[in-house]
Design a protein around this motif. Structure first.
Motif, PDB file in Angstrom:
ATOM      1  N   PRO A 185       1.456   6.160  -4.039  1.00 47.54           N
ATOM      2  CA  PRO A 185       2.056   7.313  -4.724  1.00 47.54           C
ATOM      3  C   PRO A 185       2.051   7.178  -6.249  1.00 47.54           C
ATOM      4  CG  PRO A 185       3.398   6.649  -2.866  1.00 47.54           C
ATOM      5  CD  PRO A 185       2.361   5.600  -3.032  1.00 47.54           C
ATOM      6  N   LEU A 186       2.153   5.951  -6.757  1.00 47.43           N
ATOM      7  CA  LEU A 186       2.104   5.741  -8.200  1.00 47.43           C
ATOM      8  C   LEU A 186       0.698   6.029  -8.743  1.00 47.43           C
ATOM      9  CD1 LEU A 186       4.184   2.439  -8.471  1.00 47.43           C
ATOM     10  CD2 LEU A 186       4.982   4.812  -8.615  1.00 47.43           C
ATOM     11  N   THR A 225      -1.393   8.172  -7.448  1.00 48.80           N
ATOM     12  CA  THR A 225      -1.518   9.635  -7.451  1.00 48.80           C
ATOM     13  C   THR A 225      -0.791  10.237  -8.653  1.00 48.80           C
ATOM     14  OG1 THR A 225      -1.628   9.628  -5.039  1.00 48.80           O
ATOM     15  CG2 THR A 225      -1.101  11.715  -6.100  1.00 48.80           C
ATOM     16  N   LYS A 226       0.355   9.678  -8.979  1.00 52.66           N
ATOM     17  CA  LYS A 226       1.133  10.176 -10.124  1.00 52.66           C
ATOM     18  C   LYS A 226       0.388   9.971 -11.437  1.00 52.66           C
ATOM     19  CE  LYS A 226       5.216  11.935 -11.206  1.00 52.66           C
ATOM     20  NZ  LYS A 226       5.676  13.219 -10.641  1.00 52.66           N
ATOM     21  N   SER A 227      -0.450   8.929 -11.513  1.00 46.90           N
ATOM     22  CA  SER A 227      -1.149   8.621 -12.772  1.00 46.90           C
ATOM     23  C   SER A 227      -2.265   9.616 -13.085  1.00 46.90           C
ATOM     24  CB  SER A 227      -1.740   7.208 -12.702  1.00 46.90           C
ATOM     25  OG  SER A 227      -2.800   7.156 -11.767  1.00 46.90           O
ATOM     26  N   LYS A 228      -2.638  10.486 -12.146  1.00 46.50           N
ATOM     27  CA  LYS A 228      -3.694  11.465 -12.422  1.00 46.50           C
ATOM     28  C   LYS A 228      -3.262  12.500 -13.455  1.00 46.50           C
ATOM     29  CE  LYS A 228      -6.031  11.117  -7.966  1.00 46.50           C
ATOM     30  NZ  LYS A 228      -6.461  11.824  -6.742  1.00 46.50           N
ATOM     31  N   ARG A 259       0.829  -1.203   0.000  1.00 41.94           N
ATOM     32  CA  ARG A 259       0.000   0.000   0.000  1.00 41.94           C
ATOM     33  C   ARG A 259       0.871   1.265   0.000  1.00 41.94           C
ATOM     34  NH1 ARG A 259      -4.132   0.334   4.850  1.00 41.94           N
ATOM     35  NH2 ARG A 259      -2.143   0.257   5.968  1.00 41.94           N
ATOM     36  N   ILE A 260       1.937   1.251   0.783  1.00 48.43           N
ATOM     37  CA  ILE A 260       2.839   2.407   0.820  1.00 48.43           C
ATOM     38  C   ILE A 260       3.568   2.578  -0.511  1.00 48.43           C
ATOM     39  CG2 ILE A 260       4.894   3.342   1.965  1.00 48.43           C
ATOM     40  CD1 ILE A 260       3.981   1.795   4.489  1.00 48.43           C
ATOM     41  N   VAL A 305       8.196   8.040 -14.924  1.00 46.44           N
ATOM     42  CA  VAL A 305       8.444   7.850 -13.489  1.00 46.44           C
ATOM     43  C   VAL A 305       7.769   6.574 -13.005  1.00 46.44           C
ATOM     44  CG1 VAL A 305       7.976   8.792 -11.206  1.00 46.44           C
ATOM     45  CG2 VAL A 305       8.806  10.297 -13.020  1.00 46.44           C
ATOM     46  N   VAL A 306       6.504   6.357 -13.401  1.00 47.44           N
ATOM     47  CA  VAL A 306       5.771   5.161 -12.980  1.00 47.44           C
ATOM     48  C   VAL A 306       6.424   3.913 -13.555  1.00 47.44           C
ATOM     49  CG1 VAL A 306       3.561   3.958 -13.154  1.00 47.44           C
ATOM     50  CG2 VAL A 306       3.604   6.394 -12.650  1.00 47.44           C
ATOM     51  N   PHE A 307       6.883   4.003 -14.795  1.00 47.68           N
ATOM     52  CA  PHE A 307       7.525   2.832 -15.412  1.00 47.68           C
ATOM     53  C   PHE A 307       8.823   2.470 -14.698  1.00 47.68           C
ATOM     54  CE2 PHE A 307      10.458   0.973 -18.532  1.00 47.68           C
ATOM     55  CZ  PHE A 307       9.737  -0.160 -18.875  1.00 47.68           C
ATOM     56  N   SER A 308       9.529   3.455 -14.156  1.00 44.71           N
ATOM     57  CA  SER A 308      10.773   3.167 -13.432  1.00 44.71           C
ATOM     58  C   SER A 308      10.513   2.352 -12.170  1.00 44.71           C
ATOM     59  CB  SER A 308      11.491   4.471 -13.073  1.00 44.71           C
ATOM     60  OG  SER A 308      10.742   5.200 -12.117  1.00 44.71           O
ATOM     61  N   TYR A 309       9.299   2.458 -11.620  1.00 44.44           N
ATOM     62  CA  TYR A 309       8.942   1.673 -10.434  1.00 44.44           C
ATOM     63  C   TYR A 309       8.341   0.309 -10.795  1.00 44.44           C
ATOM     64  CZ  TYR A 309       9.726   5.586  -7.270  1.00 44.44           C
ATOM     65  OH  TYR A 309      10.306   6.591  -6.527  1.00 44.44           O
ATOM     66  N   LEU A 310       7.506   0.285 -11.820  1.00 42.72           N
ATOM     67  CA  LEU A 310       6.787  -0.957 -12.144  1.00 42.72           C
ATOM     68  C   LEU A 310       7.548  -1.864 -13.091  1.00 42.72           C
ATOM     69  CD1 LEU A 310       3.147   0.400 -12.628  1.00 42.72           C
ATOM     70  CD2 LEU A 310       4.140  -0.648 -10.594  1.00 42.72           C
ATOM     71  N   GLN A 311       8.275  -1.300 -14.047  1.00 43.69           N
ATOM     72  CA  GLN A 311       9.017  -2.075 -15.053  1.00 43.69           C
ATOM     73  C   GLN A 311       8.073  -2.992 -15.849  1.00 43.69           C
ATOM     74  OE1 GLN A 311      12.361  -1.705 -15.794  1.00 43.69           O
ATOM     75  NE2 GLN A 311      12.311  -0.029 -14.316  1.00 43.69           N
TER      76      GLN A 311
END
Length: 224
Positions: A50-51, A53-56, A45-46, A65-71
């Protein structure tokens, strides 16, 4: 003892923990609901909110930025196309954790983590709860006291009107009685027309007299 430990390492190295959370976040975005241990669900959840929120903001920078976290390209596409319009009006709190018991092998706490806007059953319950209005006990009593006498006075004229209608109803029914009497006379006169053919039937036996005269002439002819 977790004195001052803000991050649960989940008994993993930094790289292993980050890759595990990335995979779990991608699964949550694609399937909208996953089952895992309670500790992992709280860590996820933590990581994922934030990802969300970033997608809005659907921009190239936020996608990178989101892709760097999810790959995961499919998860990023699903997040920006399908999920972000649904969570646009929600100011945080995109996920929900539901405890469902313990695991058989090691007795670990198991939980479901899901996206709030995709659980239709709970959304209906919340809409029904919002319809109810909350008031203080004093204001509610005053409202009931003020509304009660008005409700008692209102039906009085309606009752009087209904009584007058019941009294006037038989007067309206008196008029069709005279109309019913006229067809009774017509029914009585009809048998007179039937009597005429009865007399005609009584006069019919004149036919044998003609036959007798014919037989007399035939006998005269035979004698000749």
């Amino acid at each position: 003892m977790r004195h001052g430990k803000k991050i649960n390492k989940l008994s993993r190295t930094h790289s292993h923990r980050r890759q595990m959370l990335a995979n779990m976040a991608s699964s949550l975005i694609m399937h909208k609901r996953i089952k895992t241990t309670l500790a992992k669900a709280k860590a996820l959840r933590i990581y994922v909110e934030p990802l969300l929120t970033k997608s809005k903001e659907d921009t190239t920078h936020s996608r990178r930025v989101v892709f760097s976290y999810l790959q995961d390209k499919n998860a990023v596409t699903e997040l920006f196309r399908e999920i972000s319009p649904k969570i646009a009006d929600r100011p945080g709190g995109y996920t929900r954790i539901l405890k469902i018991g313990t695991r058989i092998g090691d007795n670990a706490d198991i939980a479901l983590i899901e996206l709030v806007d995709y659980n239709e059953g709970m959304l209906k319950d919340k809409k029904a709860a919002k319809a109810k209005t909350t008031r203080r006990a004093g204001s509610r009593k005053k409202a009931e006291e003020t509304e009660a006498p008005k409700a008692e006075k209102a039906p009085a004229p309606e009752v009087e009107a209904s009584i007058e209608e019941v009294v006037e109803a038989p007067v309206v029914e008196e008029t069709p009685v005279a109309e019913v009497e006229t067809p009774v006379e017509e029914v009585v006169d009809t048998p007179t027309e039937v009597e005429a053919p009865a007399e005609e039937v009584a006069e019919t036996p004149e036919v044998p007299a003609v036959e007798e005269s014919l037989t007399a002439e035939e006998e005269e002819k035979t004698e000749k």
